[in-house]
Design a protein around this motif. Structure first.
Motif, PDB file in Angstrom:
ATOM      1  N   THR A  79      43.438  29.933  -3.548  1.00 18.10           N
ATOM      2  CA  THR A  79      42.092  29.465  -4.546  1.00 18.10           C
ATOM      3  C   THR A  79      42.090  30.702  -5.330  1.00 18.10           C
ATOM      4  N   ASP A  80      41.933  30.332  -6.603  1.00 18.59           N
ATOM      5  CA  ASP A  80      41.676  31.380  -7.906  1.00 18.59           C
ATOM      6  C   ASP A  80      40.091  31.407  -7.904  1.00 18.59           C
ATOM      7  N   THR A  81      39.402  32.472  -7.637  1.00 23.67           N
ATOM      8  CA  THR A  81      37.977  32.522  -7.307  1.00 23.67           C
ATOM      9  C   THR A  81      37.509  33.478  -8.285  1.00 23.67           C
ATOM     10  N   ARG A  82      36.080  33.683  -8.444  1.00 18.68           N
ATOM     11  CA  ARG A  82      35.518  34.675  -9.256  1.00 18.68           C
ATOM     12  C   ARG A  82      34.003  34.737  -8.548  1.00 18.68           C
ATOM     13  N   ASP A  83      33.763  36.064  -8.206  1.00 18.19           N
ATOM     14  CA  ASP A  83      32.409  36.399  -7.693  1.00 18.19           C
ATOM     15  C   ASP A  83      31.488  37.092  -8.774  1.00 18.19           C
ATOM     16  N   ALA A  84      30.116  36.588  -9.062  1.00 15.62           N
ATOM     17  CA  ALA A  84      29.588  36.960  -9.992  1.00 15.62           C
ATOM     18  C   ALA A  84      27.904  37.002  -9.200  1.00 15.62           C
ATOM     19  N   ASP A  85      27.195  38.062  -9.757  1.00 14.26           N
ATOM     20  CA  ASP A  85      25.806  38.226  -9.373  1.00 14.26           C
ATOM     21  C   ASP A  85      24.778  37.035 -10.151  1.00 14.26           C
ATOM     22  N   GLY A  86      24.035  36.575  -9.142  1.00 12.19           N
ATOM     23  CA  GLY A  86      23.017  35.569  -9.912  1.00 12.19           C
ATOM     24  C   GLY A  86      21.655  36.072  -9.414  1.00 12.19           C
ATOM     25  N   GLU A  87      20.770  35.382 -10.134  1.00  4.84           N
ATOM     26  CA  GLU A  87      19.107  35.557 -10.090  1.00  4.84           C
ATOM     27  C   GLU A  87      18.647  33.921  -9.441  1.00  4.84           C
ATOM     28  N   LEU A  88      18.078  33.971  -8.687  1.00  2.54           N
ATOM     29  CA  LEU A  88      17.335  32.840  -8.005  1.00  2.54           C
ATOM     30  C   LEU A  88      15.979  32.835  -8.585  1.00  2.54           C
ATOM     31  N   GLY A  89      15.678  31.778  -9.465  1.00  2.00           N
ATOM     32  CA  GLY A  89      14.360  31.641  -9.970  1.00  2.00           C
ATOM     33  C   GLY A  89      14.130  30.206 -10.335  1.00  2.00           C
ATOM     34  N   TYR A  90      13.477  29.846 -11.523  1.00  2.00           N
ATOM     35  CA  TYR A  90      13.375  28.701 -11.992  1.00  2.00           C
ATOM     36  C   TYR A  90      13.968  28.492 -13.459  1.00  2.00           C
ATOM     37  N   ARG A 296      20.382  22.578  -1.203  1.00  2.00           N
ATOM     38  CA  ARG A 296      19.549  22.324  -0.486  1.00  2.00           C
ATOM     39  C   ARG A 296      18.242  23.318  -0.904  1.00  2.00           C
ATOM     40  N   GLN A 297      17.343  22.810  -1.168  1.00  2.00           N
ATOM     41  CA  GLN A 297      16.260  23.527  -1.774  1.00  2.00           C
ATOM     42  C   GLN A 297      15.485  24.309  -0.686  1.00  2.00           C
ATOM     43  N   LYS A 298      15.654  23.800   0.355  1.00  2.00           N
ATOM     44  CA  LYS A 298      14.764  24.356   1.444  1.00  2.00           C
ATOM     45  C   LYS A 298      15.433  25.776   1.799  1.00  2.00           C
ATOM     46  N   ALA A 299      16.631  26.076   1.394  1.00  2.00           N
ATOM     47  CA  ALA A 299      17.253  27.178   1.687  1.00  2.00           C
ATOM     48  C   ALA A 299      16.512  28.416   0.745  1.00  2.00           C
ATOM     49  N   ALA A 300      15.746  28.018  -0.301  1.00  2.00           N
ATOM     50  CA  ALA A 300      15.326  28.858  -1.329  1.00  2.00           C
ATOM     51  C   ALA A 300      13.734  28.959  -1.069  1.00  2.00           C
ATOM     52  N   THR A 301      13.396  28.149   0.031  1.00  2.00           N
ATOM     53  CA  THR A 301      12.002  28.639   0.398  1.00  2.00           C
ATOM     54  C   THR A 301      11.411  29.997   0.530  1.00  2.00           C
ATOM     55  N   GLY A 302      10.381  30.581  -0.179  1.00  2.00           N
ATOM     56  CA  GLY A 302       9.674  31.653  -0.096  1.00  2.00           C
ATOM     57  C   GLY A 302      10.628  32.782  -0.837  1.00  2.00           C
ATOM     58  N   LEU A 303      11.725  32.583  -1.587  1.00  2.00           N
ATOM     59  CA  LEU A 303      12.423  33.447  -2.394  1.00  2.00           C
ATOM     60  C   LEU A 303      12.025  32.973  -3.906  1.00  2.00           C
ATOM     61  N   ASP A 304      11.897  34.170  -4.486  1.00  2.00           N
ATOM     62  CA  ASP A 304      11.658  33.901  -6.030  1.00  2.00           C
ATOM     63  C   ASP A 304      12.227  35.247  -6.748  1.00  2.00           C
ATOM     64  N   GLN A 305      12.792  35.120  -7.712  1.00  2.00           N
ATOM     65  CA  GLN A 305      13.651  36.069  -8.572  1.00  2.00           C
ATOM     66  C   GLN A 305      14.248  37.163  -7.320  1.00  2.00           C
ATOM     67  N   ALA A 306      15.080  36.214  -6.565  1.00  2.00           N
ATOM     68  CA  ALA A 306      15.911  36.943  -5.773  1.00  2.00           C
ATOM     69  C   ALA A 306      17.367  37.154  -6.028  1.00  2.00           C
ATOM     70  N   ALA A 307      18.079  38.224  -5.765  1.00  2.00           N
ATOM     71  CA  ALA A 307      19.622  38.303  -6.093  1.00  2.00           C
ATOM     72  C   ALA A 307      20.362  37.570  -5.243  1.00  2.00           C
ATOM     73  N   VAL A 308      21.152  36.901  -5.675  1.00  2.00           N
ATOM     74  CA  VAL A 308      22.104  36.279  -4.805  1.00  2.00           C
ATOM     75  C   VAL A 308      23.711  36.226  -5.576  1.00  2.00           C
ATOM     76  N   ASP A 309      24.568  36.063  -4.643  1.00  2.00           N
ATOM     77  CA  ASP A 309      26.178  36.295  -5.118  1.00  2.00           C
ATOM     78  C   ASP A 309      26.474  34.737  -5.300  1.00  2.00           C
ATOM     79  N   VAL A 310      27.218  34.540  -6.229  1.00  2.00           N
ATOM     80  CA  VAL A 310      27.838  33.001  -6.593  1.00  2.00           C
ATOM     81  C   VAL A 310      29.412  33.256  -6.520  1.00  2.00           C
ATOM     82  N   THR A 311      30.035  32.494  -5.908  1.00  2.00           N
ATOM     83  CA  THR A 311      31.601  32.259  -5.996  1.00  2.00           C
ATOM     84  C   THR A 311      32.071  31.074  -6.910  1.00  2.00           C
TER      85      THR A 311
END
Length: 378
Positions: A79-90, A296-311
């Motif tokens: 697999t040819d992949t790329r990891d990047a920083d993401g921000e969970l928000g609206y 799954r939106q439930k996975a983001a419950t209680g999280l706002d402006q959180a840092a996540v990793d995106v592959t």
């Protein structure tokens, strides 16, 4: 930084008692430079000691010149992949701008949700109402007005329970009658005309992000009142312009949440952002901004402006034959091959290369089989 993953066991190299200088290739340290490294190193080898070859079955070689190490041809998934920083928000915020002069008399709280038909704010104690639609309002709508904005208004009126007209592109007398009933219910003058600035169109229900004005403040056309976002959690990812192959609309991604859970996601929007250089002579910088929806939106419950990793995964090759990149050799007649070791001899076999990933390369060719032993540099 880009990464690449593969499914299968680790490479197991075995060393020969004797060693020689192999006309092979060094292992590339970055996936993006693997092909270039192969060509450059192969060319250098040709200039100093001549290309190896011929391709095909080649000629038998004695144990005295066997490669210093070997490795098996493996069947696995690359697999040819790329990891990047993401921000969970609206997601990105839009701005509601006043289109009429007056005094701001009411504003919602930051974080408030506003749905269709509800006031987004009030000027001179009259509501500016939220309706759903992708195109902003840009003119008064009255009897005789025609266009897709009329259809959008009529669709919203119907959803709010006002009937007696046909939802189409024509603003007729029956449309005006429905508008008058709508105006009466909201304490507005019953003119049958929807003046510019009375409604704000958004893609759906909104969440108030920031307030740009204050209650009691005079306001003029063009002045910002507030900003708003959607109400669904999304991930915003900043990427380099050269990563466009990774971030395509509709592409599936994997999002690693702050607690380590992995959630499936999908790219819903990709925008090109051009930022001016920091200095007077600096060139502008082009980057990509990708929005990722969560499965799954439930996975983001209680999280706002959180840092996540995106592959991101640009390509995936399942059940293919692979060898380490350094096992490739440049052939005299052009192209690449591998040195197949058989007992006390070896021969060169022409191969076609595919995906480069994680220090390995997909190969194919006549006579190539899983489990074959091929030469490697020490």
């Amino acid at each position: 930084m880009g990464t690449a993953t593969l499914d299968g066991g680790a490479d197991m190299d075995t060393s020969s008692p004797r060693s020689r200088r192999r006309r092979g290739l060094g292992r590339g340290k970055k996936i993006a430079g693997l092909v270039v490294a192969v060509v450059i190193l192969g060319t250098a080898a040709a200039a100093t000691s001549g290309m190896v070859g011929p391709g095909g079955t080649g000629t038998d070689r004695t144990a005295a010149v066997l490669p210093p190490a070997t490795t098996p041809v493996k069947r696995q998934t690359l697999t040819d992949t790329r990891d990047a920083d993401g921000e969970l928000g609206y997601g990105p915020a839009a701005t509601a701008v006043s289109r009429q002069p007056g005094t701001v008399t009411w504003l919602p709280d930051s974080g408030a949700r506003v749905t269709r038909g509800k006031p987004l704010y009030k000027v001179d104690n009259e509501p500016v109402v939220l309706m759903y639609g992708s195109t902003p309002a840009y003119r008064d709508m009255r009897i005789g007005t025609e266009g897709p904005d009329v259809r959008r208004l009529e669709r919203n009126l119907r959803e709010l329970g006002y009937t007696g007209f046909t939802v189409d592109d024509e603003y007729t007398g029956t449309t005006a009658s429905a508008v008058m009933r709508w105006q009466d219910d909201r304490g507005l003058e019953e003119t049958g005309v929807v003046e510019l600035g009375r409604v704000v169109f958004a893609g759906g229900k909104v969440r108030v992000d920031t307030l740009e004005a204050e209650a009691g403040q005079p306001i003029a056309p063009g002045q910002k009142v507030l900003t708003y976002t959607g109400t669904t959690k999304v991930v915003t990812v900043q990427l380099r312009a050269e990563d466009r192959r990774m971030a395509k609309k509709g592409a599936k991604v994997s999002v690693t949440m702050p607690d380590g859970r992995s959630v499936a996601g999908r790219v819903t929007e990709v925008a090109t952002i051009i930022e001016p250089g920091e200095g007077p002579d600096a060139d502008p910088e082009t980057r990509l901004e990708a929005l990722v929806s969560l499965g799954r939106q439930k996975a983001a419950t209680g999280l706002d402006q959180a840092a996540v990793d995106v592959t991101f995964t640009a390509s995936r090759r399942e059940d293919v034959l692979t060898v380490p990149v350094s096992a490739l050799v440049a052939l005299r007649e052009g192209g690449f091959g591998v040195e197949v070791v058989e007992g006390t001899g070896s021969r060169y076999l022409t191969v076609r290369t595919g995906l480069f990933s994680g220090g390995r390369v997909e190969i194919s060719g006549d006579g190539l089989a899983e489990g074959m032993t091929v030469g490697m540099p020490k």
